[in-house]
Design an enzyme around this catalytic site. Structure first.
Site, PDB file in Angstrom:
ATOM      1  N   THR A 117     -12.121  -1.257  -9.369  1.00 48.08           N
ATOM      2  CA  THR A 117     -12.793  -0.008  -9.746  1.00 48.08           C
ATOM      3  C   THR A 117     -12.921   0.003 -11.268  1.00 48.08           C
ATOM      4  O   THR A 117     -12.532  -0.946 -11.951  1.00 48.08           O
ATOM      5  CB  THR A 117     -11.977   1.215  -9.297  1.00 48.08           C
ATOM      6  OG1 THR A 117     -10.754   1.264 -10.048  1.00 48.08           O
ATOM      7  CG2 THR A 117     -11.656   1.144  -7.809  1.00 48.08           C
ATOM      8  N   SER A 160     -16.079   8.606  -7.395  1.00 48.92           N
ATOM      9  CA  SER A 160     -16.184   7.177  -7.705  1.00 48.92           C
ATOM     10  C   SER A 160     -14.946   6.438  -7.218  1.00 48.92           C
ATOM     11  O   SER A 160     -13.955   7.051  -6.815  1.00 48.92           O
ATOM     12  CB  SER A 160     -16.340   6.957  -9.220  1.00 48.92           C
ATOM     13  OG  SER A 160     -15.187   7.419  -9.911  1.00 48.92           O
ATOM     14  N   TYR A 189       1.010   5.328 -18.304  1.00 50.54           N
ATOM     15  CA  TYR A 189       0.571   5.260 -16.904  1.00 50.54           C
ATOM     16  C   TYR A 189       1.764   5.057 -15.976  1.00 50.54           C
ATOM     17  O   TYR A 189       1.929   5.771 -14.983  1.00 50.54           O
ATOM     18  CB  TYR A 189      -0.427   4.114 -16.738  1.00 50.54           C
ATOM     19  CG  TYR A 189      -0.987   3.983 -15.337  1.00 50.54           C
ATOM     20  CD1 TYR A 189      -1.919   4.902 -14.864  1.00 50.54           C
ATOM     21  CD2 TYR A 189      -0.591   2.950 -14.493  1.00 50.54           C
ATOM     22  CE1 TYR A 189      -2.448   4.793 -13.589  1.00 50.54           C
ATOM     23  CE2 TYR A 189      -1.110   2.838 -13.211  1.00 50.54           C
ATOM     24  CZ  TYR A 189      -2.038   3.756 -12.770  1.00 50.54           C
ATOM     25  OH  TYR A 189      -2.549   3.652 -11.494  1.00 50.54           O
ATOM     26  N   SER A 192       0.837   4.094  -7.450  1.00 49.55           N
ATOM     27  CA  SER A 192       0.543   2.738  -7.928  1.00 49.55           C
ATOM     28  C   SER A 192       1.798   1.902  -7.795  1.00 49.55           C
ATOM     29  O   SER A 192       2.921   2.441  -7.770  1.00 49.55           O
ATOM     30  CB  SER A 192       0.105   2.776  -9.397  1.00 49.55           C
ATOM     31  OG  SER A 192       0.096   1.471  -9.971  1.00 49.55           O
ATOM     32  N   LYS A 194       3.293   7.587 -13.017  1.00 52.80           N
ATOM     33  CA  LYS A 194       3.383   7.181 -11.613  1.00 52.80           C
ATOM     34  C   LYS A 194       4.836   7.153 -11.119  1.00 52.80           C
ATOM     35  O   LYS A 194       5.096   7.410  -9.948  1.00 52.80           O
ATOM     36  CB  LYS A 194       2.714   5.818 -11.411  1.00 52.80           C
ATOM     37  CG  LYS A 194       1.203   5.837 -11.626  1.00 52.80           C
ATOM     38  CD  LYS A 194       0.513   6.812 -10.682  1.00 52.80           C
ATOM     39  CE  LYS A 194      -1.002   6.756 -10.798  1.00 52.80           C
ATOM     40  NZ  LYS A 194      -1.675   7.691  -9.873  1.00 52.80           N
ATOM     41  N   LEU A 210     -11.905   4.520  -5.604  1.00 50.20           N
ATOM     42  CA  LEU A 210     -11.177   4.663  -4.354  1.00 50.20           C
ATOM     43  C   LEU A 210     -11.440   6.025  -3.705  1.00 50.20           C
ATOM     44  O   LEU A 210     -11.544   6.125  -2.483  1.00 50.20           O
ATOM     45  CB  LEU A 210      -9.677   4.477  -4.599  1.00 50.20           C
ATOM     46  CG  LEU A 210      -8.768   4.638  -3.374  1.00 50.20           C
ATOM     47  CD1 LEU A 210      -9.154   3.664  -2.263  1.00 50.20           C
ATOM     48  CD2 LEU A 210      -7.309   4.460  -3.761  1.00 50.20           C
TER      49      LEU A 210
END
Length: 310
Positions: free
Chosen positions: A227, A46, A192, A179, A196, A48
């Site tokens: 997304t 799904s 998150y 990201s 990253k 990217l």
């Protein structure tokens, strides 16, 4: 006066001409051929990952698609096979390997299966990931661990499992989809952003260490992409966020980002930022004027906290 003006302008004109020529040559510079290359993509069912599968398949790569759901992987294979029917370019039916990247105990076995598909890996695209929304005060440590397992330890484990085969061949390319939050940290994204930032640091180190083997390492740092990343994000108690953020809904088309990833692989780019002007500016602001950056983030945190207190 004319001679003074001419003498002062000539170096500027020459410099401008050289810069223009450089830009033209960069545009015309041939990229690495991807026809027949073995490209491994994680999280390819799904978003990217699926779009990357589409563009690399169209480029003639031999794909190994990875994900947790075997049925969804087969659906992607069917869609790609149908999309290339009748085209003149040589394409291949993708192979699939099913495993959970967050379960690092299964990664070595998955790496063996990946290598068994074609005997080598030319490009590894670490794309699979999970997002997070939450207040640090309300977030369980288990949630931080969950996000780190998927976004950091999983890609590191798979990279290190496949890397020896690349080193032996003195050939290969490692790509990680990070990201913009791997470069700057914003409120209510702690787990998150931390995962990253760790990803950025590890793959920066890897790039330096792989230079002598001729193995390029590319870190791609997108901003918001349209997304379901925010819908599937975890919250502080581990439950799903379940909301399509406005910023996500207005983000870049995943197909455009996939094309940028394809270009980065062809040109063997080292670090690619695919974000809007303001987030890109914030990356520099964090380094050059951190006091202002911290004030702006504190202000943002206050604004986002208000609805919770009312």
């Amino acid at each position: 006066m004319e001679r003074v003006m001419g003498g002062g302008l000539l170096p500027l004109v020459l410099a401008g001409a050289v810069l223009l020529l450089y830009r033209v040559l960069v545009r015309l510079r041939p990229g690495a051929a991807l026809q027949d290359a073995v490209v491994v993509i994680t999280g390819s069912t799904s978003g990217l990952g699926k779009e990357c599968a589409r563009v690399f398949h169209a480029a003639g790569a031999r794909l190994v698609l990875c994900g947790r759901d075997a049925a969804r992987l087969q659906q992607v294979v069917q869609e790609l096979t149908a999309s290339s029917a009748g085209t003149q370019k040589k394409t291949y039916t993708p192979s699939t390997v099913t495993f959970d990247l967050a379960n690092t105990a299964t990664v070595d076995r998955a790496a063996e299966q990946i290598l068994n598909c074609y005997g080598q890996v030319d490009v590894l695209i670490n794309n699979a990931g999970i997002s997070y929304r939450g207040d640090i005060l309300d977030t369980h440590l288990s949630v931080h661990r969950e996000v780190m397992e998927t976004n950091y330890f999983g890609p590191v484990a798979l990279t290190q499992a496949l890397l020896p085969s690349m080193v032996r061949r003195r050939s290969g390319h490692i790509v990680v989809i990070s990201s913009i939050q791997g470069k700057i940290a914003i409120p209510y994204r702690s787990a998150y952003a931390a995962s990253k930032h760790a990803t950025q640091a590890y793959f920066d180190c890897l790039r330096a260490e792989m230079e002598c083997y001729g193995i390029p390492v590319t870190v791609v740092s997108p901003g918001y992409i349209r997304t379901n990343l925010s819908v599937n994000a975890v919250t502080g108690d581990g439950s799903k966020y379940g909301v399509m953020d406005k910023t996500t809904a207005m983000g870049r088309d995943p197909g455009d980002v996939a094309q940028a990833v394809l270009k980065a692989v062809r040109q063997k780019s080292k670090d690619v930022v695919l974000a809007a002007p303001l987030p890109t500016l914030a990356v520099y602001l964090r380094t050059l004027w951190p006091t202002l950056f911290f004030k702006l983030m504190a202000s943002r945190a206050r604004k986002e906290r208000k609805p919770k207190e009312e």
